[in-house]
Motif scaffolding. Sequence first.
Motif, mmCIF file in Angstrom:
data_model
loop_
_atom_site.group_PDB
_atom_site.id
_atom_site.type_symbol
_atom_site.label_atom_id
_atom_site.label_comp_id
_atom_site.label_asym_id
_atom_site.label_seq_id
_atom_site.Cartn_x
_atom_site.Cartn_y
_atom_site.Cartn_z
ATOM 1 N N HIS A 3 41.189 40.843 46.862
ATOM 2 C CA HIS A 3 40.939 39.718 45.955
ATOM 3 C C HIS A 3 40.463 38.510 46.773
ATOM 4 O O HIS A 3 40.590 38.488 47.988
ATOM 5 N N HIS B 71 40.366 47.280 47.995
ATOM 6 C CA HIS B 71 39.805 46.137 47.268
ATOM 7 C C HIS B 71 40.596 44.902 47.680
ATOM 8 O O HIS B 71 41.816 44.942 47.713
ATOM 9 N N HIS C 150 42.083 39.753 35.137
ATOM 10 C CA HIS C 150 41.652 39.485 36.523
ATOM 11 C C HIS C 150 40.131 39.482 36.624
ATOM 12 O O HIS C 150 39.462 40.309 36.020
ATOM 13 N N HIS D 228 37.507 40.403 38.776
ATOM 14 C CA HIS D 228 37.301 41.253 39.957
ATOM 15 C C HIS D 228 36.042 40.829 40.714
ATOM 16 O O HIS D 228 34.945 40.866 40.170
ATOM 17 N N GLY D 229 36.248 40.447 41.977
ATOM 18 C CA GLY D 229 35.117 40.056 42.822
ATOM 19 C C GLY D 229 34.902 38.561 42.887
ATOM 20 O O GLY D 229 34.085 38.081 43.665
#
Length: 488
Positions: free
Chosen positions: A420, A418, A119, A121-122
């Motif tokens: 996505h 968080h 993944h 992230h961000g």
Amino acid sequence: MKIYKTFLITMIIILLTSSLLTAGSVNELENFSDMDSSTKTVDSDQLLFIPPILEGTLLNDTIEFSLQVQEGEKEFIPGSKTKTFGYNGSYLGPTIRVRNEQKVSIFIQNNLNEDTTLHWHGAHVPAEMDGGPFQVIRESTTWNPQFTIKQQASTLWYHPHLMGKTAEQVYKGLAGLFIIEDEISDSLPIPHEYGVNDIPLIFQDRKFNNNGTFSYRPNMPDIQHGYFGNVMLVNGSIEPEFIVTETIIRFRILNGSNSTVMRYSFESGIKFYQIATDGGFLEKPVPLTEVILSPGERVEILVDFSQIQTGGGESILAETNGGDVFKTVQFSFDNEMVDSVYTIPDFLVKITPPEAESITGSRQFVMSTGMGGNLTINGKQMDMNRIDEKVPLGSTEIWEILNTGMGGMMMNVPHSMHIHDVQFLIIDINGIKPPENLRGWKDTVLLWPGDKVRLVASFMDYTGKYMYHCHLLEHEDQGMMGVFEVVN
Ligand code: C2O
Ligand code: CU
Ligand code: CU
């Protein structure tokens, strides 16, 4: 054998003292080395390891990268090895550095004896390229996501995201940085030379057994409160040394731990300047003496070491929400330290929040611990076959997140949110405008028990299924996660 014994004694002492001492004490392994004067304990002569920049190949207009997900072995504690996972190596992964608008194609080969995912992230990428739990890379297969970078300069990262297995795979070493540059980051008068004056620092606490191997066996209370380590790694080593050659250094800090919240400061208490949050630059540098990061969050900071005498020392302290203080990177300064050509800039970028009129909806997310210890969001645990929220494409929404802090003895559990696909701005925390260093684009936000955070995000460009979750990885694996689908 002697090293094992000393390490064992050291560890026992650390465990004992860390439970007795109040926060503010320093768990410095070396302090215990005179227990057995004939041997040294942990060798801190290692230099700070800088994850290499991953070389790509330009094919037409696309940069191709390749990552091998593999098993390995690493000697964290001198004299003893432990089994690890890594990308293109035995622990952690190379730094991927790309520019905004670049087309990228990454070949990820899974050489593990188990499934994984990868993944970004961000990153703002199509749902099928996101690498969440829906994009499983079976063992012995290769996954080839392709996307175009559509976001500003920032320090992102990559890690596995397999349903129920994220925490363990990250713990073993699967994580790397993903840096985006653009015209603005090029033109700002701040250090850019990776590994020289632009330094990545990945902090991870790890629990080691007495024999120097990783111990990852969280029990129920560990899962609830956080799986705290007895050693702090920085880029995979213990108390590494970094030799400062220029007065102004930029650090890109990632809290890469599973569930430990950390407060970072310099040992001598010097001021530093935060210049970026998770998703890009702040409007202007914010002077600080400490900064708190929950797992997955990043900051970029500038430090002016000219205040330190040559020959002097300095280090970064990491205080955990488990009550320990670890001495981490050790800085040394020699006569070769030159005056930086940079100064601390007055202004960085303009941040434009979405207009009030563009807000199309709002939702609420309640993070709590249920009666049986179940970690839930809005009373539900993750179900890959369920869509929890449908978000219209092109919408701008306010998401209100609450950490109820309820759940019997689980009162003091922090959570984080968080999301996505997007970077968001924090509107307020408990009704108050966020502190200056949280007024930038973010993808993860910490919520102490009782906290209520409102944030605003725009869901543009891509439809499909994405996740939102607590980034304390043990919580995520226990189901503190949901699916949102961006729909047309
Ligand atoms: Cu860093 Cu859903 O992850
Ligand atoms: Cu993510
Ligand atoms: Cu949580």
